[in-house]
Scaffold this motif. Sequence first.
Motif, PDB file in Angstrom:
ATOM      1  N   TYR A  44       0.825  -1.204   0.000  1.00 13.82           N
ATOM      2  CA  TYR A  44       0.000   0.000   0.000  1.00 13.82           C
ATOM      3  C   TYR A  44       0.860   1.255   0.000  1.00 13.82           C
ATOM      4  O   TYR A  44       0.624   2.177  -0.788  1.00 13.82           O
ATOM      5  N   LYS A  46       3.932   1.597  -0.875  1.00 13.63           N
ATOM      6  CA  LYS A  46       4.690   1.695  -2.119  1.00 13.63           C
ATOM      7  C   LYS A  46       3.801   2.261  -3.226  1.00 13.63           C
ATOM      8  O   LYS A  46       4.169   3.182  -3.959  1.00 13.63           O
ATOM      9  N   ASP A  47       2.616   1.708  -3.310  1.00 12.73           N
ATOM     10  CA  ASP A  47       1.675   2.125  -4.348  1.00 12.73           C
ATOM     11  C   ASP A  47       1.208   3.563  -4.141  1.00 12.73           C
ATOM     12  O   ASP A  47       1.143   4.353  -5.089  1.00 12.73           O
ATOM     13  N   HIS A  74      -9.237   8.204  -7.129  1.00 12.31           N
ATOM     14  CA  HIS A  74     -10.100   7.029  -7.094  1.00 12.31           C
ATOM     15  C   HIS A  74      -9.272   5.800  -6.739  1.00 12.31           C
ATOM     16  O   HIS A  74      -9.655   4.977  -5.914  1.00 12.31           O
ATOM     17  N   GLY A  78      -9.368   3.721  -3.272  1.00 12.41           N
ATOM     18  CA  GLY A  78      -9.600   2.282  -3.356  1.00 12.41           C
ATOM     19  C   GLY A  78      -8.629   1.492  -2.500  1.00 12.41           C
ATOM     20  O   GLY A  78      -9.031   0.656  -1.683  1.00 12.41           O
ATOM     21  N   SER A  79      -7.356   1.760  -2.673  1.00 14.50           N
ATOM     22  CA  SER A  79      -6.389   0.969  -1.899  1.00 14.50           C
ATOM     23  C   SER A  79      -6.412   1.354  -0.422  1.00 14.50           C
ATOM     24  O   SER A  79      -6.200   0.501   0.442  1.00 14.50           O
ATOM     25  N   THR A  81      -9.054   2.115   1.194  1.00 16.01           N
ATOM     26  CA  THR A  81     -10.222   1.390   1.718  1.00 16.01           C
ATOM     27  C   THR A  81      -9.857  -0.054   1.985  1.00 16.01           C
ATOM     28  O   THR A  81     -10.227  -0.616   3.011  1.00 16.01           O
ATOM     29  N   SER A  82      -9.119  -0.641   1.047  1.00 14.41           N
ATOM     30  CA  SER A  82      -8.776  -2.059   1.163  1.00 14.41           C
ATOM     31  C   SER A  82      -7.893  -2.374   2.354  1.00 14.41           C
ATOM     32  O   SER A  82      -7.871  -3.498   2.833  1.00 14.41           O
TER      33      SER A  82
END
Lengths: 145, 205
Positions: A44, A46-47, A74, A78-79, A81-82
């Motif tokens: 997460y 890293k992204d 967006h 999304g990530s 939230t995950s």
Amino acid sequence: MQRQVALIKQSLFDQGYLDEQFMELEELQDDANPNFVEEVSALYFKDSARLINNIDQALERGSFDFNRLDSYMHQFKGSSTSIGASKVKAECTKFREYCRAGNAEGCLRTFHQLKKEHSTLRKKLEHYFQLARQAGPKETARRPK
Amino acid sequence: MQYQISSTFSSNPQSLFSLVDMAEVLRPEMLDISNDTSSLASSQELLHVLAVDDSMVDRKFIERLLRVSSCKVTVVDSATRALQYLGLDGENGSVGFEDLKINLIMTDYSMPGMTGYELLKKIKESSIFREIPVVIMSSENILPRIDRCLEEGAEDFLLKPVKLADVKRLRDSLMKAEERAFKNLMHKRELEANDIYSQLKRAKI
């Protein structure tokens, strides 16, 4: 030490840094995959670092391509939230609202706040995972006879 | 469990000996079709799920959810790669992909390039893969979107973040469907075997 780890985790929830999704991730850990949550977390950060970079550059250029910014956000939302990153997620939502309203000033302000939350969460999670590692596996570990 | 049922038999007198053997094999009580027949999926093979998502975090998450639910998982990062995997990208045609056993496809809706919706349509257009259930995942609860996907033949629409309970529910319903299909097949074979046996008896073999 286990208690300390538990307390830290509880405070992350109480202060709203993390939500139930983080617990869902923990449910997926087992003896064979004891570091799953830490791995997801690393992925997460890293992204999201990449996304922050992209957004920074887009904002620096000065031209506010709200569609593109919204698209980045967006993904970010999304990530977030995950992984259960509750405060970061909230900032993402706000940013997107400013995008839709075409409010450049609002976007800049929110993004600044988002980066702060993101950085805070990263530090807190790093600390948490470090302690969790030191504390060793939980009660499910077999005790030597 | 051995099923040596042949649904054809020859009335050629020269094969009388083999008919006697066959009569022995086909006696209904010799056929071990018990009610607790395990489906192919649970006893021999795991459900194979193809997961499609452009998000690194979500890919890792869905892969884990599926592994924990005892599924075999293949994860790809785009609809285009999913089509390549299935042999639907027009490069090789579907030659060689008939043996590819996928039980379920789970795809994110919003992806750059081809969306999950477009992927769903391509799969439903394929003669080989159209029967495979496709589940759409999305972080946005947009009713027209959900309707559109279901109308196009999506098996289900899941809101992200996907829950372990969702995956287990999907898996259970797929296993039941496989088991029903398996039982129907075995029942059909049993009926055929009974039929052959009766004919053999009447022929006084």
